[in-house]
Design a protein around this motif. Structure first.
Motif, PDB file in Angstrom:
ATOM      1  N   ASP A 139       0.816  -1.225   0.000  1.00 33.87           N
ATOM      2  CA  ASP A 139       0.000   0.000   0.000  1.00 33.87           C
ATOM      3  C   ASP A 139       0.847   1.270   0.000  1.00 33.87           C
ATOM      4  OD1 ASP A 139      -2.356  -1.604   0.174  1.00 33.87           O
ATOM      5  OD2 ASP A 139      -2.067  -1.760   2.328  1.00 33.87           O
ATOM      6  N   SER A 140       2.011   1.190  -0.610  1.00 29.22           N
ATOM      7  CA  SER A 140       2.912   2.352  -0.644  1.00 29.22           C
ATOM      8  C   SER A 140       2.829   3.059  -1.995  1.00 29.22           C
ATOM      9  CB  SER A 140       4.350   1.903  -0.396  1.00 29.22           C
ATOM     10  OG  SER A 140       4.819   1.100  -1.483  1.00 29.22           O
ATOM     11  N   PRO A 141       3.224   4.332  -2.040  1.00 34.86           N
ATOM     12  CA  PRO A 141       3.267   5.035  -3.334  1.00 34.86           C
ATOM     13  C   PRO A 141       4.162   4.333  -4.353  1.00 34.86           C
ATOM     14  CG  PRO A 141       3.438   6.604  -1.520  1.00 34.86           C
ATOM     15  CD  PRO A 141       3.534   5.237  -0.904  1.00 34.86           C
ATOM     16  N   ARG A 143       4.860   1.084  -4.649  1.00 36.90           N
ATOM     17  CA  ARG A 143       4.202  -0.099  -5.201  1.00 36.90           C
ATOM     18  C   ARG A 143       3.049   0.297  -6.115  1.00 36.90           C
ATOM     19  NH1 ARG A 143       3.112  -5.366  -1.511  1.00 36.90           N
ATOM     20  NH2 ARG A 143       5.350  -4.985  -1.212  1.00 36.90           N
ATOM     21  N   GLU A 144       2.309   1.333  -5.738  1.00 35.30           N
ATOM     22  CA  GLU A 144       1.212   1.803  -6.586  1.00 35.30           C
ATOM     23  C   GLU A 144       1.724   2.314  -7.930  1.00 35.30           C
ATOM     24  OE1 GLU A 144      -0.533   4.701  -4.072  1.00 35.30           O
ATOM     25  OE2 GLU A 144      -1.436   3.233  -2.708  1.00 35.30           O
TER      26      GLU A 144
END
Length: 495
Positions: A139-141, A143-144
Protein backbone atom coordinates in the motif's frame (compact mmCIF):
# COMPACT_ATOMS: atom_id res chain seq x y z
CA UNK A 1 20.90 12.25 39.51
CA UNK A 2 17.80 10.11 39.57
CA UNK A 3 18.04 6.37 39.13
CA UNK A 4 14.38 6.35 38.06
CA UNK A 5 15.35 8.12 34.84
CA UNK A 6 17.98 5.51 34.02
CA UNK A 7 15.59 2.65 34.65
CA UNK A 8 13.08 4.27 32.34
CA UNK A 9 15.47 4.57 29.43
CA UNK A 10 16.50 0.94 29.73
CA UNK A 11 12.89 -0.06 29.23
CA UNK A 12 12.71 1.87 25.97
CA UNK A 13 16.23 1.51 24.61
CA UNK A 14 16.78 0.48 21.03
CA UNK A 15 19.52 -0.91 18.87
CA UNK A 16 19.88 0.42 15.36
CA UNK A 17 22.35 0.93 12.59
CA UNK A 18 22.50 4.69 12.12
CA UNK A 19 23.97 6.89 9.48
CA UNK A 20 23.53 10.61 9.31
CA UNK A 21 23.99 13.25 6.73
CA UNK A 22 25.76 16.33 8.05
CA UNK A 23 24.51 19.82 7.22
CA UNK A 24 26.92 22.36 5.79
CA UNK A 25 27.19 25.23 3.35
CA UNK A 26 27.05 23.57 -0.09
CA UNK A 27 29.49 26.11 -1.51
CA UNK A 28 32.18 26.05 1.16
CA UNK A 29 31.51 22.77 2.99
CA UNK A 30 31.68 24.70 6.27
CA UNK A 31 29.12 24.53 9.07
CA UNK A 32 26.30 27.08 8.90
CA UNK A 33 25.49 26.97 12.63
CA UNK A 34 25.12 30.27 14.46
CA UNK A 35 26.85 30.97 17.78
CA UNK A 36 23.76 30.54 19.95
CA UNK A 37 22.87 27.19 18.41
CA UNK A 38 26.43 25.95 18.93
CA UNK A 39 26.33 27.01 22.57
CA UNK A 40 23.11 25.24 23.49
CA UNK A 41 23.60 22.13 21.36
CA UNK A 42 27.14 21.66 22.69
CA UNK A 43 25.94 22.02 26.27
CA UNK A 44 23.46 19.18 26.06
CA UNK A 45 25.62 16.97 23.83
CA UNK A 46 28.57 17.29 26.21
CA UNK A 47 26.43 16.27 29.17
CA UNK A 48 25.00 13.29 27.33
CA UNK A 49 28.44 12.07 26.22
CA UNK A 50 30.03 12.56 29.64
CA UNK A 51 27.27 10.61 31.37
CA UNK A 52 26.09 7.82 29.09
CA UNK A 53 28.87 7.13 26.61
CA UNK A 54 30.12 3.55 26.81
CA UNK A 55 33.72 4.67 26.31
CA UNK A 56 33.45 7.85 28.42
CA UNK A 57 36.72 7.13 30.23
CA UNK A 58 38.61 6.47 26.99
CA UNK A 59 37.59 9.85 25.47
CA UNK A 60 38.35 11.94 28.59
CA UNK A 61 40.80 14.16 26.68
CA UNK A 62 38.26 14.86 23.97
CA UNK A 63 35.64 15.79 26.55
CA UNK A 64 38.10 18.06 28.34
CA UNK A 65 38.87 19.87 25.09
CA UNK A 66 35.24 20.42 24.09
CA UNK A 67 34.53 24.11 23.32
CA UNK A 68 31.15 25.81 23.20
CA UNK A 69 32.06 27.25 19.80
CA UNK A 70 32.71 23.81 18.28
CA UNK A 71 30.49 22.38 15.56
CA UNK A 72 28.65 19.72 17.63
CA UNK A 73 28.13 17.33 14.71
CA UNK A 74 31.82 17.32 13.88
CA UNK A 75 32.94 17.39 17.52
CA UNK A 76 31.11 14.21 18.44
CA UNK A 77 32.41 12.56 15.29
CA UNK A 78 35.97 13.63 16.16
CA UNK A 79 36.02 12.49 19.79
CA UNK A 80 34.08 9.21 19.59
CA UNK A 81 36.19 6.17 20.47
CA UNK A 82 38.97 5.32 18.00
CA UNK A 83 41.85 2.89 17.75
CA UNK A 84 45.53 3.86 17.94
CA UNK A 85 45.55 4.74 14.24
CA UNK A 86 42.58 7.04 14.54
CA UNK A 87 40.08 4.68 12.93
CA UNK A 88 36.59 4.69 14.41
CA UNK A 89 35.83 1.82 16.76
CA UNK A 90 32.54 3.54 17.49
CA UNK A 91 31.06 4.17 14.04
CA UNK A 92 27.58 5.01 15.28
CA UNK A 93 27.42 7.75 17.92
CA UNK A 94 26.34 10.94 16.19
CA UNK A 95 24.44 14.22 16.38
CA UNK A 96 21.61 15.14 14.02
CA UNK A 97 19.63 18.31 13.38
CA UNK A 98 16.73 16.32 11.90
CA UNK A 99 15.13 14.72 14.94
CA UNK A 100 11.66 14.77 13.38
CA UNK A 101 12.72 12.48 10.56
CA UNK A 102 14.72 10.35 12.96
CA UNK A 103 11.69 9.85 15.18
CA UNK A 104 9.49 8.89 12.24
CA UNK A 105 12.01 6.42 10.91
CA UNK A 106 12.53 4.55 14.15
CA UNK A 107 8.79 4.21 14.82
CA UNK A 108 8.00 3.28 11.23
CA UNK A 109 5.58 6.20 10.91
CA UNK A 110 7.10 8.58 8.40
CA UNK A 111 6.65 10.40 5.12
CA UNK A 112 8.02 7.94 2.58
CA UNK A 113 7.69 6.60 -0.97
CA UNK A 114 7.66 3.15 0.66
CA UNK A 115 10.65 1.51 -0.97
CA UNK A 116 14.08 0.25 -0.01
CA UNK A 117 17.09 0.21 -2.30
CA UNK A 118 20.78 -0.56 -2.64
CA UNK A 119 23.28 1.60 -4.50
CA UNK A 120 25.57 0.23 -7.17
CA UNK A 121 28.23 1.55 -9.49
CA UNK A 122 26.97 1.44 -13.04
CA UNK A 123 30.23 1.28 -14.95
CA UNK A 124 33.86 0.27 -14.55
CA UNK A 125 34.97 3.87 -13.99
CA UNK A 126 32.89 3.94 -10.79
CA UNK A 127 31.58 7.36 -11.69
CA UNK A 128 27.88 6.75 -12.28
CA UNK A 129 25.62 5.30 -9.57
CA UNK A 130 22.22 3.63 -9.82
CA UNK A 131 19.69 2.59 -7.18
CA UNK A 132 18.28 -0.93 -7.36
CA UNK A 133 14.95 -1.51 -5.62
CA UNK A 134 15.27 -4.28 -3.03
CA UNK A 135 11.63 -4.29 -1.92
CA UNK A 136 8.56 -2.10 -1.62
CA UNK A 137 6.04 -1.85 1.18
CA UNK A 138 2.40 -2.84 0.85
CA UNK A 139 0.00 0.00 0.00
CA UNK A 140 2.91 2.35 -0.64
CA UNK A 141 3.27 5.04 -3.33
CA UNK A 142 6.19 3.10 -4.83
CA UNK A 143 4.20 -0.10 -5.20
CA UNK A 144 1.21 1.80 -6.59
CA UNK A 145 3.56 3.32 -9.19
CA UNK A 146 4.56 -0.19 -10.30
CA UNK A 147 8.00 -0.41 -8.70
CA UNK A 148 9.18 -3.82 -7.50
CA UNK A 149 12.33 -5.68 -6.51
CA UNK A 150 14.94 -5.52 -9.25
CA UNK A 151 13.88 -2.25 -10.85
CA UNK A 152 16.92 -0.08 -11.59
CA UNK A 153 16.48 3.65 -10.98
CA UNK A 154 18.69 5.43 -13.49
CA UNK A 155 17.71 9.04 -12.81
CA UNK A 156 15.72 10.95 -10.20
CA UNK A 157 13.99 14.15 -11.30
CA UNK A 158 15.98 13.88 -14.52
CA UNK A 159 19.34 13.83 -12.72
CA UNK A 160 21.90 11.06 -13.05
CA UNK A 161 23.62 9.99 -9.85
CA UNK A 162 27.40 10.10 -9.59
CA UNK A 163 29.90 9.25 -6.89
CA UNK A 164 29.94 12.95 -6.02
CA UNK A 165 26.26 13.93 -6.08
CA UNK A 166 24.22 10.83 -5.23
CA UNK A 167 23.48 11.94 -1.67
CA UNK A 168 22.06 15.27 -2.83
CA UNK A 169 20.02 13.63 -5.59
CA UNK A 170 18.58 10.97 -3.27
CA UNK A 171 17.82 13.34 -0.41
CA UNK A 172 16.18 15.73 -2.85
CA UNK A 173 13.77 13.06 -4.09
CA UNK A 174 13.45 9.73 -2.27
CA UNK A 175 13.78 11.38 1.15
CA UNK A 176 11.69 14.44 0.39
CA UNK A 177 7.96 14.99 0.82
CA UNK A 178 7.43 16.20 -2.75
CA UNK A 179 6.44 14.37 -5.92
CA UNK A 180 9.46 13.11 -7.86
CA UNK A 181 10.06 11.28 -11.11
CA UNK A 182 12.17 8.15 -11.51
CA UNK A 183 13.44 6.88 -14.84
CA UNK A 184 13.99 3.13 -14.80
CA UNK A 185 16.38 0.87 -16.65
CA UNK A 186 13.56 -0.61 -18.71
CA UNK A 187 12.66 2.82 -20.07
CA UNK A 188 9.69 3.58 -17.84
CA UNK A 189 9.37 6.92 -16.07
CA UNK A 190 7.14 6.94 -13.00
CA UNK A 191 5.84 9.74 -10.79
CA UNK A 192 5.82 9.07 -7.04
CA UNK A 193 4.43 11.24 -4.25
CA UNK A 194 5.71 10.26 -0.77
CA UNK A 195 3.06 10.23 1.94
CA UNK A 196 2.80 9.77 5.67
CA UNK A 197 2.43 6.07 6.34
CA UNK A 198 3.36 3.22 8.63
CA UNK A 199 6.09 1.12 7.05
CA UNK A 200 4.98 -2.26 8.38
CA UNK A 201 8.22 -4.18 9.04
CA UNK A 202 6.43 -7.55 8.98
CA UNK A 203 6.90 -7.32 5.23
CA UNK A 204 6.56 -10.86 3.86
CA UNK A 205 5.38 -14.03 5.60
CA UNK A 206 4.75 -17.47 4.16
CA UNK A 207 4.84 -21.18 4.88
CA UNK A 208 7.10 -23.17 2.55
CA UNK A 209 6.88 -26.95 2.31
CA UNK A 210 10.12 -28.62 1.25
CA UNK A 211 11.09 -32.29 1.55
CA UNK A 212 8.44 -33.01 4.12
CA UNK A 213 9.35 -30.03 6.32
CA UNK A 214 7.29 -26.90 6.91
CA UNK A 215 9.39 -23.74 6.93
CA UNK A 216 8.05 -20.51 8.41
CA UNK A 217 9.44 -17.59 6.40
CA UNK A 218 9.51 -14.02 7.74
CA UNK A 219 11.04 -10.98 6.07
CA UNK A 220 11.29 -8.42 8.87
CA UNK A 221 12.65 -4.94 8.18
CA UNK A 222 12.69 -2.95 11.41
CA UNK A 223 12.24 -3.64 15.14
CA UNK A 224 9.39 -1.20 15.78
CA UNK A 225 7.23 -1.28 18.89
CA UNK A 226 4.06 -1.41 16.79
CA UNK A 227 5.28 -4.59 15.14
CA UNK A 228 5.31 -6.59 18.39
CA UNK A 229 1.60 -7.41 18.17
CA UNK A 230 1.96 -8.30 14.48
CA UNK A 231 4.83 -10.65 15.27
CA UNK A 232 2.68 -12.44 17.85
CA UNK A 233 -0.07 -12.95 15.26
CA UNK A 234 2.33 -14.17 12.57
CA UNK A 235 3.99 -16.68 14.88
CA UNK A 236 0.59 -17.89 16.03
CA UNK A 237 -0.11 -18.72 12.37
CA UNK A 238 3.26 -20.48 12.05
CA UNK A 239 2.37 -22.57 15.08
CA UNK A 240 -1.09 -23.42 13.76
CA UNK A 241 0.43 -24.43 10.42
CA UNK A 242 2.77 -26.84 12.19
CA UNK A 243 6.02 -25.17 11.10
CA UNK A 244 9.11 -26.85 12.55
CA UNK A 245 11.80 -24.67 10.98
CA UNK A 246 12.15 -20.91 10.71
CA UNK A 247 13.80 -18.82 7.99
CA UNK A 248 14.26 -15.32 9.44
CA UNK A 249 15.15 -12.87 6.68
CA UNK A 250 16.94 -9.88 8.22
CA UNK A 251 19.00 -8.90 5.19
CA UNK A 252 18.00 -5.21 5.25
CA UNK A 253 17.14 -4.85 8.93
CA UNK A 254 19.32 -2.24 10.62
CA UNK A 255 17.76 -2.68 14.05
CA UNK A 256 15.23 -0.99 16.29
CA UNK A 257 13.80 -1.22 19.77
CA UNK A 258 15.34 -3.60 22.28
CA UNK A 259 11.89 -4.63 23.50
CA UNK A 260 10.89 -5.67 19.98
CA UNK A 261 14.02 -7.81 19.72
CA UNK A 262 13.12 -9.41 23.06
CA UNK A 263 9.61 -10.22 21.80
CA UNK A 264 10.93 -11.75 18.57
CA UNK A 265 13.63 -13.74 20.33
CA UNK A 266 11.14 -15.03 22.89
CA UNK A 267 8.79 -16.17 20.10
CA UNK A 268 11.64 -18.08 18.47
CA UNK A 269 13.39 -19.52 21.54
CA UNK A 270 12.65 -23.08 22.71
CA UNK A 271 9.69 -23.17 25.12
CA UNK A 272 11.90 -24.40 27.96
CA UNK A 273 14.13 -21.31 27.68
CA UNK A 274 11.42 -18.91 28.89
CA UNK A 275 12.69 -17.23 32.05
CA UNK A 276 16.33 -17.78 31.09
CA UNK A 277 18.73 -14.99 30.14
CA UNK A 278 18.33 -13.50 26.67
CA UNK A 279 20.87 -10.67 26.99
CA UNK A 280 23.27 -9.03 29.37
CA UNK A 281 24.68 -5.50 29.03
CA UNK A 282 27.98 -3.79 29.84
CA UNK A 283 28.05 -0.06 30.72
CA UNK A 284 30.58 2.64 31.58
CA UNK A 285 31.67 3.05 35.20
CA UNK A 286 29.04 5.66 36.10
CA UNK A 287 26.08 3.68 34.78
CA UNK A 288 27.49 0.48 36.26
CA UNK A 289 27.39 2.14 39.71
CA UNK A 290 23.93 3.61 39.21
CA UNK A 291 22.07 0.75 37.55
CA UNK A 292 20.70 -2.53 38.74
CA UNK A 293 22.21 -4.50 35.88
CA UNK A 294 19.64 -7.27 35.73
CA UNK A 295 19.84 -9.55 32.68
CA UNK A 296 17.10 -9.34 30.07
CA UNK A 297 15.12 -12.62 30.01
CA UNK A 298 13.10 -14.52 27.47
CA UNK A 299 9.53 -13.95 28.62
CA UNK A 300 5.92 -14.33 27.53
CA UNK A 301 4.25 -11.24 29.02
CA UNK A 302 4.96 -7.69 27.85
CA UNK A 303 3.58 -4.28 28.70
CA UNK A 304 4.62 -1.34 26.55
CA UNK A 305 3.40 1.85 24.90
CA UNK A 306 2.80 1.97 21.16
CA UNK A 307 3.45 5.01 18.97
CA UNK A 308 -0.13 6.20 19.48
CA UNK A 309 0.60 6.46 23.21
CA UNK A 310 -1.65 3.52 24.06
CA UNK A 311 -0.74 0.97 26.70
CA UNK A 312 -0.43 -2.52 25.23
CA UNK A 313 -0.43 -5.81 27.13
CA UNK A 314 0.91 -8.70 25.06
CA UNK A 315 1.09 -12.38 25.93
CA UNK A 316 2.84 -14.70 23.47
CA UNK A 317 2.50 -18.01 25.28
CA UNK A 318 -0.06 -19.39 22.81
CA UNK A 319 1.90 -18.18 19.79
CA UNK A 320 5.23 -19.94 20.28
CA UNK A 321 6.08 -22.61 17.72
CA UNK A 322 8.66 -25.21 18.68
CA UNK A 323 11.33 -24.75 16.02
CA UNK A 324 13.97 -27.44 15.69
CA UNK A 325 16.13 -25.28 13.42
CA UNK A 326 16.53 -21.59 12.57
CA UNK A 327 18.10 -20.07 9.45
CA UNK A 328 18.94 -16.36 9.39
CA UNK A 329 19.50 -14.51 6.12
CA UNK A 330 21.78 -11.51 6.49
CA UNK A 331 23.86 -8.93 4.62
CA UNK A 332 26.02 -5.96 5.56
CA UNK A 333 22.74 -4.13 6.24
CA UNK A 334 21.89 -6.60 9.02
CA UNK A 335 22.84 -4.78 12.18
CA UNK A 336 22.36 -4.09 15.86
CA UNK A 337 19.04 -5.52 17.10
CA UNK A 338 19.17 -8.05 14.25
CA UNK A 339 22.61 -9.23 15.32
CA UNK A 340 21.45 -9.04 18.94
CA UNK A 341 18.69 -11.61 18.30
CA UNK A 342 21.21 -14.04 16.82
CA UNK A 343 23.59 -13.42 19.72
CA UNK A 344 20.97 -14.02 22.40
CA UNK A 345 19.44 -17.11 20.78
CA UNK A 346 22.68 -18.89 19.83
CA UNK A 347 23.33 -20.57 23.23
CA UNK A 348 19.87 -22.14 23.06
CA UNK A 349 19.28 -23.09 19.42
CA UNK A 350 20.78 -24.53 16.27
CA UNK A 351 21.15 -21.46 14.02
CA UNK A 352 22.58 -21.43 10.50
CA UNK A 353 23.61 -18.03 9.11
CA UNK A 354 23.29 -17.53 5.37
CA UNK A 355 24.26 -14.63 3.16
CA UNK A 356 26.94 -12.00 3.68
CA UNK A 357 28.94 -10.73 6.66
CA UNK A 358 26.68 -8.69 8.93
CA UNK A 359 27.46 -5.12 9.95
CA UNK A 360 28.97 -5.68 13.39
CA UNK A 361 27.05 -3.17 15.51
CA UNK A 362 27.42 -4.64 18.97
CA UNK A 363 26.26 -1.60 20.97
CA UNK A 364 22.92 -0.38 22.23
CA UNK A 365 22.26 3.33 21.90
CA UNK A 366 19.93 5.94 23.27
CA UNK A 367 18.70 9.03 21.55
CA UNK A 368 17.70 12.23 23.33
CA UNK A 369 16.55 15.46 21.72
CA UNK A 370 17.75 18.83 22.96
CA UNK A 371 14.44 20.20 24.31
CA UNK A 372 13.91 17.04 26.35
CA UNK A 373 17.34 17.34 27.97
CA UNK A 374 16.79 21.02 28.74
CA UNK A 375 13.51 20.06 30.37
CA UNK A 376 15.37 17.72 32.70
CA UNK A 377 17.99 20.39 33.47
CA UNK A 378 15.45 23.20 33.97
CA UNK A 379 15.91 23.55 37.73
CA UNK A 380 19.70 23.54 37.47
CA UNK A 381 19.92 25.97 34.56
CA UNK A 382 17.23 28.50 35.44
CA UNK A 383 14.24 29.61 33.41
CA UNK A 384 16.09 31.78 30.89
CA UNK A 385 18.68 29.15 29.97
CA UNK A 386 15.96 26.52 29.80
CA UNK A 387 13.83 28.54 27.35
CA UNK A 388 16.82 29.40 25.17
CA UNK A 389 17.97 25.80 25.23
CA UNK A 390 14.58 24.55 24.03
CA UNK A 391 14.52 27.23 21.32
CA UNK A 392 18.00 26.69 19.93
CA UNK A 393 18.07 22.88 20.12
CA UNK A 394 14.68 22.36 18.50
CA UNK A 395 14.92 19.35 16.16
CA UNK A 396 18.44 18.50 17.40
CA UNK A 397 19.27 15.15 18.98
CA UNK A 398 22.23 13.02 19.94
CA UNK A 399 22.55 9.26 19.53
CA UNK A 400 24.91 7.82 22.15
CA UNK A 401 26.26 4.28 22.48
CA UNK A 402 25.58 3.44 26.12
CA UNK A 403 26.13 -0.33 26.38
CA UNK A 404 27.54 -3.43 24.76
CA UNK A 405 25.12 -6.32 24.60
CA UNK A 406 26.15 -9.95 25.14
CA UNK A 407 24.59 -13.39 25.49
CA UNK A 408 24.01 -15.22 28.78
CA UNK A 409 27.71 -16.08 28.96
CA UNK A 410 28.92 -12.54 28.26
CA UNK A 411 29.81 -13.32 24.62
CA UNK A 412 29.08 -10.77 21.88
CA UNK A 413 29.11 -12.82 18.68
CA UNK A 414 29.17 -9.93 16.22
CA UNK A 415 32.07 -8.06 17.84
CA UNK A 416 34.07 -6.54 16.26
CA UNK A 417 33.40 -7.19 12.57
CA UNK A 418 29.98 -8.81 12.34
CA UNK A 419 28.59 -12.32 12.05
CA UNK A 420 30.21 -14.62 9.50
CA UNK A 421 27.79 -16.66 7.38
CA UNK A 422 27.87 -20.45 7.45
CA UNK A 423 26.46 -20.44 3.92
CA UNK A 424 27.99 -17.67 1.79
CA UNK A 425 25.64 -16.24 -0.83
CA UNK A 426 25.37 -12.70 -2.14
CA UNK A 427 22.15 -10.76 -2.23
CA UNK A 428 21.03 -10.26 -5.81
CA UNK A 429 18.10 -7.85 -6.10
CA UNK A 430 18.56 -7.82 -9.87
CA UNK A 431 17.16 -11.33 -10.01
CA UNK A 432 13.81 -9.54 -9.80
CA UNK A 433 12.28 -12.40 -7.84
CA UNK A 434 10.06 -11.29 -4.95
CA UNK A 435 11.27 -11.89 -1.42
CA UNK A 436 9.69 -15.04 -0.02
CA UNK A 437 9.66 -16.84 -3.37
CA UNK A 438 11.58 -20.13 -2.94
CA UNK A 439 13.49 -19.42 -6.16
CA UNK A 440 14.84 -16.06 -4.93
CA UNK A 441 18.64 -16.26 -4.80
CA UNK A 442 19.32 -16.17 -1.05
CA UNK A 443 16.20 -18.09 -0.01
CA UNK A 444 16.93 -20.78 -2.61
CA UNK A 445 20.42 -21.17 -1.15
CA UNK A 446 18.99 -21.65 2.35
CA UNK A 447 16.49 -24.27 1.17
CA UNK A 448 19.21 -26.10 -0.77
CA UNK A 449 21.49 -26.21 2.26
CA UNK A 450 18.63 -27.34 4.49
CA UNK A 451 17.86 -30.19 2.08
CA UNK A 452 21.49 -31.27 1.83
CA UNK A 453 21.78 -30.14 -1.78
CA UNK A 454 24.62 -28.21 -3.37
CA UNK A 455 24.22 -24.47 -2.84
CA UNK A 456 24.37 -22.58 -6.11
CA UNK A 457 24.11 -18.84 -6.52
CA UNK A 458 22.85 -16.94 -9.52
CA UNK A 459 24.03 -13.44 -10.22
CA UNK A 460 23.37 -11.03 -13.03
CA UNK A 461 25.37 -8.32 -11.29
CA UNK A 462 28.42 -8.08 -13.55
CA UNK A 463 31.89 -6.80 -12.85
CA UNK A 464 30.83 -3.28 -13.76
CA UNK A 465 27.90 -3.12 -11.32
CA UNK A 466 29.20 -3.16 -7.78
CA UNK A 467 27.75 -2.24 -4.45
CA UNK A 468 28.33 1.41 -3.70
CA UNK A 469 29.61 1.39 -0.16
CA UNK A 470 28.35 4.52 1.58
CA UNK A 471 24.57 4.55 1.55
CA UNK A 472 22.52 7.42 2.91
CA UNK A 473 20.62 6.45 5.98
CA UNK A 474 17.46 4.41 5.64
CA UNK A 475 17.27 3.74 9.35
CA UNK A 476 17.69 6.30 12.06
CA UNK A 477 18.48 5.52 15.58
CA UNK A 478 16.88 5.12 18.89
CA UNK A 479 14.42 6.80 21.16
CA UNK A 480 14.65 6.39 24.89
CA UNK A 481 14.32 8.48 28.01
CA UNK A 482 17.40 8.49 30.22
CA UNK A 483 17.54 10.47 33.45
CA UNK A 484 18.55 14.07 33.23
CA UNK A 485 22.04 15.25 34.16
CA UNK A 486 23.10 18.59 35.52
CA UNK A 487 25.11 20.80 33.14
CA UNK A 488 27.26 21.69 36.11
CA UNK A 489 28.73 18.25 36.73
CA UNK A 490 31.99 18.14 38.64
CA UNK A 491 34.83 18.03 36.18
CA UNK A 492 33.47 20.91 34.13
CA UNK A 493 31.87 21.19 30.75
CA UNK A 494 32.47 22.87 27.39
CA UNK A 495 34.31 26.15 27.69
Amino acid sequence: MKTRRILLFLLTAVLLLPACREKSNPDTGESTLDEQTRYYVNTFCYNMMSTYYLWEKEIADGLAGWKLKDDPIQKVKDIRYKDARGNDIDRWTMVTDDYASLNGSVTGNTCSPGLDFSLYYYDSTKSRVVAVVTYTYADSPAREAGLSRGDVIMTLNGKEMTADNYLDVIYGSLYSDSTFSATLGDGRTVQITPRQMYLDPVNVTSVIEENGEKYAYLHYTNFTMDSCASLEQVFRTFREEGCTRLILDLRYNGGGYLTASQVLASLIAPPESIGNIYLTQVYNELLTRELDNDPIPFQTDYSYENTAGEKVALNIIGSKPDFSKVYVIMTGGTASASECVVCGLSPYMDITLAGEQSHGKYCAGIIVDGPTWYGWAREDLGESEYKNGVKYTDNWAIYVMYSRYADKDGVTLCMPDGLTPDVAVNDNPLDGIPLGDPSETMLAAVLAQASGKAVTTRSNIGETLRFHGEEPYRHFCVISEPRRTSPGRSGGGPE
